[in-house]
Design an enzyme around this catalytic site. Sequence first.
Site, PDB file in Angstrom:
ATOM      1  N   GLU A  96      55.088  38.146 -39.506  1.00 53.27           N
ATOM      2  CA  GLU A  96      54.682  37.511 -40.767  1.00 53.27           C
ATOM      3  C   GLU A  96      55.498  37.955 -41.980  1.00 53.27           C
ATOM      4  O   GLU A  96      54.944  38.480 -42.940  1.00 53.27           O
ATOM      5  CB  GLU A  96      53.190  37.777 -41.017  1.00 53.27           C
ATOM      6  CG  GLU A  96      52.309  37.307 -39.877  1.00 53.27           C
ATOM      7  CD  GLU A  96      50.816  37.489 -40.165  1.00 53.27           C
ATOM      8  OE1 GLU A  96      50.469  38.015 -41.230  1.00 53.27           O
ATOM      9  OE2 GLU A  96      50.009  37.088 -39.301  1.00 53.27           O
TER      10      GLU A  96
ATOM     11  N   HIS B 172      47.236  29.874 -35.061  1.00 52.65           N
ATOM     12  CA  HIS B 172      45.852  29.970 -35.546  1.00 52.65           C
ATOM     13  C   HIS B 172      45.569  28.660 -36.279  1.00 52.65           C
ATOM     14  O   HIS B 172      46.103  28.421 -37.361  1.00 52.65           O
ATOM     15  CB  HIS B 172      45.700  31.133 -36.532  1.00 52.65           C
ATOM     16  CG  HIS B 172      45.819  32.478 -35.900  1.00 52.65           C
ATOM     17  ND1 HIS B 172      44.875  32.943 -35.010  1.00 52.65           N
ATOM     18  CD2 HIS B 172      46.739  33.464 -36.023  1.00 52.65           C
ATOM     19  CE1 HIS B 172      45.228  34.162 -34.606  1.00 52.65           C
ATOM     20  NE2 HIS B 172      46.357  34.497 -35.199  1.00 52.65           N
TER      21      HIS B 172
ATOM     22  N   ASP C  76      44.077  30.059 -31.548  1.00 50.78           N
ATOM     23  CA  ASP C  76      42.637  29.789 -31.585  1.00 50.78           C
ATOM     24  C   ASP C  76      42.429  28.582 -32.490  1.00 50.78           C
ATOM     25  O   ASP C  76      43.303  28.246 -33.297  1.00 50.78           O
ATOM     26  CB  ASP C  76      41.784  31.009 -32.004  1.00 50.78           C
ATOM     27  CG  ASP C  76      42.314  31.767 -33.195  1.00 50.78           C
ATOM     28  OD1 ASP C  76      43.053  31.187 -34.005  1.00 50.78           O
ATOM     29  OD2 ASP C  76      41.970  32.960 -33.328  1.00 50.78           O
TER      30      ASP C  76
ATOM     31  N   GLU D 294      49.064  33.522 -30.514  1.00 50.22           N
ATOM     32  CA  GLU D 294      47.737  33.928 -31.002  1.00 50.22           C
ATOM     33  C   GLU D 294      46.803  32.738 -31.148  1.00 50.22           C
ATOM     34  O   GLU D 294      45.978  32.685 -32.067  1.00 50.22           O
ATOM     35  CB  GLU D 294      47.864  34.654 -32.362  1.00 50.22           C
ATOM     36  CG  GLU D 294      48.864  35.785 -32.338  1.00 50.22           C
ATOM     37  CD  GLU D 294      48.886  36.620 -33.615  1.00 50.22           C
ATOM     38  OE1 GLU D 294      48.018  36.415 -34.505  1.00 50.22           O
ATOM     39  OE2 GLU D 294      49.771  37.485 -33.734  1.00 50.22           O
TER      40      GLU D 294
ATOM     41  N   ASN E 187      57.543  36.938 -35.054  1.00 48.34           N
ATOM     42  CA  ASN E 187      56.246  36.263 -34.871  1.00 48.34           C
ATOM     43  C   ASN E 187      55.653  35.852 -36.229  1.00 48.34           C
ATOM     44  O   ASN E 187      55.665  36.642 -37.174  1.00 48.34           O
ATOM     45  CB  ASN E 187      55.297  37.278 -34.195  1.00 48.34           C
ATOM     46  CG  ASN E 187      53.984  36.684 -33.740  1.00 48.34           C
ATOM     47  OD1 ASN E 187      53.965  35.650 -33.057  1.00 48.34           O
ATOM     48  ND2 ASN E 187      52.873  37.317 -34.107  1.00 48.34           N
TER      49      ASN E 187
HETATM   50  C1  XIL Z   1      43.812  40.514 -36.627  1.00 53.14           C
HETATM   51  C2  XIL Z   1      42.793  41.073 -35.654  1.00 53.14           C
HETATM   52  O1  XIL Z   1      42.357  40.043 -34.811  1.00 53.14           O
HETATM   53  C3  XIL Z   1      41.627  41.679 -36.377  1.00 53.14           C
HETATM   54  O2  XIL Z   1      40.763  42.333 -35.469  1.00 53.14           O
HETATM   55  C4  XIL Z   1      42.135  42.670 -37.428  1.00 53.14           C
HETATM   56  O3  XIL Z   1      41.056  43.136 -38.187  1.00 53.14           O
HETATM   57  C5  XIL Z   1      43.164  42.025 -38.333  1.00 53.14           C
HETATM   58  O4  XIL Z   1      44.219  41.497 -37.553  1.00 53.14           O
HETATM   59  N1  XIL Z   1      47.912  37.551 -37.299  1.00 53.14           N
HETATM   60  C6  XIL Z   1      48.276  38.617 -36.521  1.00 53.14           C
HETATM   61  C7  XIL Z   1      47.240  39.459 -35.891  1.00 53.14           C
HETATM   62  O5  XIL Z   1      49.476  38.819 -36.250  1.00 53.14           O
HETATM   63  O6  XIL Z   1      47.638  40.798 -35.753  1.00 53.14           O
HETATM   64  C8  XIL Z   1      45.926  39.382 -36.650  1.00 53.14           C
HETATM   65  O7  XIL Z   1      44.952  40.100 -35.914  1.00 53.14           O
HETATM   66  C9  XIL Z   1      45.524  37.944 -36.869  1.00 53.14           C
HETATM   67  C10 XIL Z   1      46.572  37.222 -37.679  1.00 53.14           C
END
Ligand code: XIL
Length: 365
Positions: free
Chosen positions: A162, A246, A278, A276, A210
Amino acid sequence: MDRPSINPLLIRKSLTPYLALILSLATTTGINFAQSLRDDADRRRILIGAAVNPALFGEAPYASTLAREFNMVEPENEMKWGRIRPSQDRFNFGPGDEVVAFAQAHKMKVRGHCLLWSEHNPAWLSKGSFTPEQLSKLLREHIATVMKHYSGEVFAWDVVNEAFLANGTIEPSIWYDSPGIGFAGKGTAYIEQAFRWARAADPKALLFYNDYDTEGLNAKSDAVYAMVKDFRKRGVPIDGVGIQAHIFNIDMKEISSLAANLARLTALGLQVHITEMDVALPLDTTGALLDQSGLTRQADVYRVIATACLQQTGCTAFQTWGFTDKYSWIPGYTKGAKGKALLFDELYAPKPAYNALREVLERER
Ligand code: XIL
């Protein structure tokens, strides 16, 4: 009277060709014996993963669902700076090692996450008022220590997580410019430095950049593309791009342009991992779905993204951020407004999204 003795080994041997025939007939006629997402993924030679929390491995349905349905895991939090390095001179590898042990016991791959991020850093680091020289030394040492610890166990790392803002510019952070590791104002040079250190630390690991909101074609995914194209041209070590996926708002037009994004990234010779995924659905104040039809729309989004991935040979992994709605970061992150974003419900029952993924893996060519 002597009776001829029956040798079980001989019987097994004589049956083997028939079994092989039945199996090959089943394959050529398209009969499918797959029992799980993992079976489907193994057959398609794609990695299907989930982010995990090792504190939950003792919960029987958590562990059994994970081992049955997935062939890859990634620690949701345990390899981030905030967890793995509670103080400057102490590394805490225990929970990350548990993830590796679970994966090895169940013949799964481990993705590492992450070596450099503006978030999830321990206070000693983020509030530490280090000079760029000191920060540079810390980061280099961190990348080397963590990657060497997991060398041969973690096959791919999110080296940088990020780094871009939505408009495609670099996000201010301790690593970039506040104070940075010595490349403030020099664009992606600090990212390049992290990748070079990572390659030197573990030459066998695959190195990924990523990010989120980079599924479709937009200012941010354009900036990521420009960076990795430049890296490839100049020989900066990078093997792939992680697309988080996401999905908070379902915009099918945006999501559909993932295919074009995957095409341009893989044309550079890079792998892509969906890292990731969802799909967050709106909840009412009791935490129930606002609208049951959300589950069908959610399944559609999973279907479109998985299909785009399977249609590109360079898209080599598809991973979700958790796997059961019982444990997902979405309700916490959205203060209860959204949730039920994953493939299994709170009781570990498969949802329409799970069935959609299995269909895609079984049909998509
Ligand atoms: C999130 C986790 O799911 C949580 O448990 C934590 O509190 C914060 O981080 N992008 C990412 C992940 O790269 O590492 C993040 O994970 C979600 C967004």
